[in-house]
Design a protein around this motif. Structure first.
Motif, PDB file in Angstrom:
ATOM      1  N   PRO A   4       0.773  -1.131   0.276  1.00 21.26           N
ATOM      2  CA  PRO A   4       0.070  -0.013  -0.027  1.00 21.26           C
ATOM      3  C   PRO A   4       0.905   1.204   0.112  1.00 21.26           C
ATOM      4  CG  PRO A   4      -0.839  -1.576   1.432  1.00 21.26           C
ATOM      5  CD  PRO A   4       0.456  -2.177   0.974  1.00 21.26           C
ATOM      6  N   VAL A   5       2.112   1.309   0.659  1.00 20.45           N
ATOM      7  CA  VAL A   5       3.083   2.416   0.727  1.00 20.45           C
ATOM      8  C   VAL A   5       3.376   2.833  -0.801  1.00 20.45           C
ATOM      9  CG1 VAL A   5       5.108   3.307   1.485  1.00 20.45           C
ATOM     10  CG2 VAL A   5       3.534   2.335   2.923  1.00 20.45           C
ATOM     11  N   ALA A   6       3.732   1.658  -1.495  1.00 22.06           N
ATOM     12  CA  ALA A   6       4.267   1.897  -2.599  1.00 22.06           C
ATOM     13  C   ALA A   6       3.117   2.304  -3.805  1.00 22.06           C
ATOM     14  CB  ALA A   6       4.888   0.727  -3.297  1.00 22.06           C
ATOM     15  N   VAL A   7       2.146   1.705  -3.699  1.00 22.25           N
ATOM     16  CA  VAL A   7       0.770   1.975  -4.315  1.00 22.25           C
ATOM     17  C   VAL A   7       0.623   3.570  -4.303  1.00 22.25           C
ATOM     18  CG1 VAL A   7      -1.550   1.682  -4.711  1.00 22.25           C
ATOM     19  CG2 VAL A   7      -0.111  -0.293  -4.497  1.00 22.25           C
ATOM     20  N   ARG A   8       0.428   3.662  -3.115  1.00 22.21           N
ATOM     21  CA  ARG A   8       0.381   5.492  -2.854  1.00 22.21           C
ATOM     22  C   ARG A   8       1.324   6.264  -3.422  1.00 22.21           C
ATOM     23  NH1 ARG A   8      -2.128   8.746   1.167  1.00 22.21           N
ATOM     24  NH2 ARG A   8      -0.796  10.477   1.578  1.00 22.21           N
ATOM     25  N   GLU A   9       2.576   5.751  -3.208  1.00 22.33           N
ATOM     26  CA  GLU A   9       3.587   6.927  -3.895  1.00 22.33           C
ATOM     27  C   GLU A   9       3.554   6.683  -5.474  1.00 22.33           C
ATOM     28  OE1 GLU A   9       7.160   5.140  -2.532  1.00 22.33           O
ATOM     29  OE2 GLU A   9       7.175   5.714  -0.462  1.00 22.33           O
ATOM     30  N   VAL A  10       3.009   5.785  -6.003  1.00 18.92           N
ATOM     31  CA  VAL A  10       2.972   5.615  -7.444  1.00 18.92           C
ATOM     32  C   VAL A  10       1.582   6.658  -7.947  1.00 18.92           C
ATOM     33  CG1 VAL A  10       2.053   4.125  -9.677  1.00 18.92           C
ATOM     34  CG2 VAL A  10       3.729   3.306  -7.908  1.00 18.92           C
ATOM     35  N   LEU A  11       0.728   6.660  -7.152  1.00 19.02           N
ATOM     36  CA  LEU A  11      -0.398   7.354  -7.547  1.00 19.02           C
ATOM     37  C   LEU A  11      -0.301   8.630  -7.372  1.00 19.02           C
ATOM     38  CD1 LEU A  11      -3.574   5.012  -6.054  1.00 19.02           C
ATOM     39  CD2 LEU A  11      -3.072   5.392  -8.493  1.00 19.02           C
ATOM     40  N   LEU A  12       0.532   9.188  -6.388  1.00 19.04           N
ATOM     41  CA  LEU A  12       0.858  10.492  -6.229  1.00 19.04           C
ATOM     42  C   LEU A  12       2.097  11.015  -7.186  1.00 19.04           C
ATOM     43  CD1 LEU A  12       0.803  10.580  -2.299  1.00 19.04           C
ATOM     44  CD2 LEU A  12      -0.942  11.726  -3.781  1.00 19.04           C
ATOM     45  N   ASP A  13       2.423  10.326  -7.962  1.00 22.00           N
ATOM     46  CA  ASP A  13       3.452  10.610  -8.979  1.00 22.00           C
ATOM     47  C   ASP A  13       2.952  10.321 -10.328  1.00 22.00           C
ATOM     48  OD1 ASP A  13       5.771  11.273 -10.295  1.00 22.00           O
ATOM     49  OD2 ASP A  13       7.248   9.704  -9.500  1.00 22.00           O
ATOM     50  N   PRO A  14       2.072  11.277 -10.893  1.00 21.64           N
ATOM     51  CA  PRO A  14       1.494  10.915 -12.293  1.00 21.64           C
ATOM     52  C   PRO A  14       2.541  11.359 -13.268  1.00 21.64           C
ATOM     53  CG  PRO A  14       0.373  12.664 -11.367  1.00 21.64           C
ATOM     54  CD  PRO A  14       1.386  12.280 -10.291  1.00 21.64           C
ATOM     55  N   GLY A  15       3.570  11.995 -13.016  1.00 22.92           N
ATOM     56  CA  GLY A  15       4.160  12.266 -14.054  1.00 22.92           C
ATOM     57  C   GLY A  15       5.254  11.194 -14.374  1.00 22.92           C
ATOM     58  N   THR A  16       5.734  10.407 -13.440  1.00 23.40           N
ATOM     59  CA  THR A  16       6.584   8.963 -13.599  1.00 23.40           C
ATOM     60  C   THR A  16       5.696   8.101 -13.920  1.00 23.40           C
ATOM     61  OG1 THR A  16       8.336   9.959 -11.919  1.00 23.40           O
ATOM     62  CG2 THR A  16       8.378   7.604 -12.523  1.00 23.40           C
ATOM     63  N   PHE A  17       4.398   7.870 -13.286  1.00 27.09           N
ATOM     64  CA  PHE A  17       3.564   6.829 -13.725  1.00 27.09           C
ATOM     65  C   PHE A  17       2.221   7.056 -14.311  1.00 27.09           C
ATOM     66  CE2 PHE A  17       6.285   5.677 -10.188  1.00 27.09           C
ATOM     67  CZ  PHE A  17       6.902   4.443 -10.349  1.00 27.09           C
ATOM     68  N   ARG A  18       2.240   7.291 -15.481  1.00 25.02           N
ATOM     69  CA  ARG A  18       1.251   7.952 -16.179  1.00 25.02           C
ATOM     70  C   ARG A  18       0.153   6.917 -16.170  1.00 25.02           C
ATOM     71  NH1 ARG A  18       2.425  12.238 -19.439  1.00 25.02           N
ATOM     72  NH2 ARG A  18       0.916  11.638 -20.866  1.00 25.02           N
ATOM     73  N   PRO A  19      -1.158   7.744 -16.460  1.00 30.07           N
ATOM     74  CA  PRO A  19      -2.297   7.032 -16.599  1.00 30.07           C
ATOM     75  C   PRO A  19      -2.796   6.485 -18.020  1.00 30.07           C
ATOM     76  CG  PRO A  19      -2.793   9.291 -16.452  1.00 30.07           C
ATOM     77  CD  PRO A  19      -1.422   9.300 -16.330  1.00 30.07           C
ATOM     78  N   ASP A  20      -1.903   6.609 -18.918  1.00 26.25           N
ATOM     79  CA  ASP A  20      -2.265   6.571 -20.437  1.00 26.25           C
ATOM     80  C   ASP A  20      -2.898   5.282 -20.730  1.00 26.25           C
ATOM     81  OD1 ASP A  20      -0.581   8.646 -19.951  1.00 26.25           O
ATOM     82  OD2 ASP A  20       0.670   8.145 -21.590  1.00 26.25           O
ATOM     83  N   ASN A  21      -2.709   4.214 -19.731  1.00 25.76           N
ATOM     84  CA  ASN A  21      -3.118   2.819 -20.110  1.00 25.76           C
ATOM     85  C   ASN A  21      -4.298   2.393 -19.311  1.00 25.76           C
ATOM     86  OD1 ASN A  21      -1.825   2.593 -17.726  1.00 25.76           O
ATOM     87  ND2 ASN A  21      -1.101   0.607 -18.162  1.00 25.76           N
ATOM     88  N   ALA A  22      -4.741   3.462 -18.648  1.00 30.73           N
ATOM     89  CA  ALA A  22      -5.928   3.227 -17.591  1.00 30.73           C
ATOM     90  C   ALA A  22      -7.046   2.602 -18.157  1.00 30.73           C
ATOM     91  CB  ALA A  22      -6.386   4.363 -16.842  1.00 30.73           C
ATOM     92  N   VAL A  23      -7.524   2.977 -19.476  1.00 30.79           N
ATOM     93  CA  VAL A  23      -8.566   2.554 -19.890  1.00 30.79           C
ATOM     94  C   VAL A  23      -8.454   1.788 -21.340  1.00 30.79           C
ATOM     95  CG1 VAL A  23     -10.242   4.123 -18.874  1.00 30.79           C
ATOM     96  CG2 VAL A  23      -9.295   4.536 -21.157  1.00 30.79           C
ATOM     97  N   LEU A  24      -7.229   1.336 -21.365  1.00 33.38           N
ATOM     98  CA  LEU A  24      -7.033   0.547 -22.719  1.00 33.38           C
ATOM     99  C   LEU A  24      -7.542  -0.856 -22.582  1.00 33.38           C
ATOM    100  CD1 LEU A  24      -3.022   1.374 -23.703  1.00 33.38           C
ATOM    101  CD2 LEU A  24      -5.279   2.159 -24.706  1.00 33.38           C
ATOM    102  N   ALA A  25      -7.638  -1.718 -23.496  1.00 37.67           N
ATOM    103  CA  ALA A  25      -8.319  -2.931 -23.733  1.00 37.67           C
ATOM    104  C   ALA A  25      -7.245  -3.783 -23.039  1.00 37.67           C
ATOM    105  CB  ALA A  25      -9.007  -3.450 -24.964  1.00 37.67           C
ATOM    106  N   HIS A  26      -7.613  -4.530 -22.069  1.00 41.52           N
ATOM    107  CA  HIS A  26      -6.799  -5.612 -21.185  1.00 41.52           C
ATOM    108  C   HIS A  26      -6.331  -6.816 -22.473  1.00 41.52           C
ATOM    109  CE1 HIS A  26      -4.559  -8.183 -18.793  1.00 41.52           C
ATOM    110  NE2 HIS A  26      -5.809  -9.032 -18.795  1.00 41.52           N
ATOM    111  N   THR A  27      -7.238  -7.360 -23.170  1.00 41.71           N
ATOM    112  CA  THR A  27      -7.337  -7.955 -24.407  1.00 41.71           C
ATOM    113  C   THR A  27      -7.397  -7.149 -25.593  1.00 41.71           C
ATOM    114  OG1 THR A  27      -8.354  -9.810 -23.228  1.00 41.71           O
ATOM    115  CG2 THR A  27      -8.180 -10.116 -25.456  1.00 41.71           C
ATOM    116  N   PRO A  28      -6.296  -7.256 -26.532  1.00 39.85           N
ATOM    117  CA  PRO A  28      -6.189  -6.419 -27.697  1.00 39.85           C
ATOM    118  C   PRO A  28      -7.344  -6.713 -28.645  1.00 39.85           C
ATOM    119  CG  PRO A  28      -4.036  -7.315 -27.165  1.00 39.85           C
ATOM    120  CD  PRO A  28      -5.113  -7.925 -26.099  1.00 39.85           C
ATOM    121  N   LEU A  29      -8.063  -5.588 -28.963  1.00 39.70           N
ATOM    122  CA  LEU A  29      -9.040  -5.537 -29.845  1.00 39.70           C
ATOM    123  C   LEU A  29      -8.897  -6.323 -31.237  1.00 39.70           C
ATOM    124  CD1 LEU A  29     -10.776  -2.154 -28.791  1.00 39.70           C
ATOM    125  CD2 LEU A  29     -11.220  -4.325 -27.865  1.00 39.70           C
TER     126      LEU A  29
END
Length: 336
Positions: A4-29
């Motif tokens: 949880p500590v590492a997860v929190r750090e990732v979510l608070l650093d959107p510059g390094t850990f970008r949300p670009d893949n947040a809504v991409l299809a998990h199984t390629p279309l």
């Protein structure tokens, strides 16, 4: 990543850990699925969950006003009225000896009706919205085979066509609702539809799933603590994971991760606080307060009913990359 500590750090650093893949299809279309979506003009440009750009802040602000603490608090009587009526109907069915699916009978529709009310949206086919939502979650976070993926793509295209029609109507006659606010912000049609697409799913289906999980918990363990909602959020949230992608090489959790690597974050079930289930930082769930309120109301309304039923079967599950909950809770009245 489960710490949880590492997860929190990732979510608070959107510059390094970008949300670009947040809504991409998990199984390629597949090509066939992409053709179906393309025919509806389907596009999901960066808007909310997948947006790390400058447009994120004004879009989020425009949507956040619909979920202000005052508006959420004011909607509690509606949530209670909708849920109580469904609990009473389910209780009557059980008294006749019928089996009842508590997901469909109680948990499914109130969150949709409440969020539509908050967003100012009327004339919405709620059963269709529920079906579109489940299909879209499976399309983007499931592992459907080619035939099922094509079926899901047709459903998503139908939903998107409905969003396009509502967007066009808002441009012709703007109203004080979600689509009017987004059009007034100067967004493109694709951006408006992208916001509507996932907001109308996340704003109600994940709450239905949270309520369903809490119901299962109380049926199976009636001696649970009073605050079951917080326990579920800590241990078995309906959104147990979320995705990020690294923008550069980085050390995370003691491991060297290259640029462009997907990172799967565990939001619940790993000893973290309940609040982590809604994310943290600039992409924290806008509906966190609403989800908590609706789940609390549902349990208050249904607690007596839940204490007097038993499951007929092992509940079949919605089991996707980032969504998990009972698909059905088939119960009958418990024999004394």
């Amino acid at each position: 990543m489960d710490d949880p500590v590492a997860v929190r750090e990732v979510l608070l650093d959107p510059g390094t850990f970008r949300p670009d893949n947040a809504v991409l299809a998990h199984t390629p279309l597949s090509v066939k699925a992409l053709r179906v979506l393309s025919g509806a003009g389907f596009a999901l440009p960066p808007t909310l969950a997948n947006n790390a750009g400058e447009s994120h802040r004004p879009i989020r602000a425009a949507v956040a006003r619909f979920f202000s603490p005052a508006r959420v608090a004011a909607v509690e009587p509606l949530a209670r009225e909708l849920t109580s009526a469904r609990v009473d109907a389910a209780r009557a069915q059980l008294a006749y000896g019928d089996q009842v699916d508590l997901v469909q009978a109680i948990a499914a529709e109130p969150p949709a009706l409440v969020v539509l009310h908050l967003l100012g949206l009327t004339d919405v086919d709620v059963p269709a919205l529920k079906a579109w939502s489940l299909d879209s979650l499976e399309l983007f976070w499931g592992q459907p085979d080619a035939d099922r993926q094509l079926e899901l793509a047709h459903s998503a295209a139908e939903f998107y066509s409905w969003l396009r029609a509502r967007t066009s109507a808002a441009r012709t006659a703007p109203a004080d609702d979600l689509f009017g606010a987004l059009v007034g912000l100067g967004l493109t049609d694709e951006e408006v539809c992208a916001v509507g697409y996932f907001l109308l799913i996340a704003g109600q289906e994940t709450t239905t799933q949270l309520i369903s999980t809490a119901f299962q918990r109380l049926i199976e363990a009636p001696g649970e603590p009073v605050d079951v909602v917080e326990e579920v959020l800590r241990e078995s949230s309906s959104v147990p994971t979320w995705r990020r992608v690294t923008a550069c090489p980085v050390t995370v959790g003691g491991a060297e991760v290259p640029a462009g690597a997907p990172v799967l974050l565990g939001l619940s079930g790993h000893g973290g606080p309940a609040d982590l289930a809604f994310g943290i930082g600039v992409h924290r769930c806008l509906g966190a307060g609403l989800a908590r309120l609706e789940a609390r109301v549902a349990l208050e309304c249904a607690r007596d009913l839940l204490s007097g039923v038993r499951l007929v079967e092992e509940p079949p599950m919605i089991d996707l990359l980032s969504f998990r909950a009972p698909r059905r809770l088939l119960v009958r009245a418990a024999t004394r």
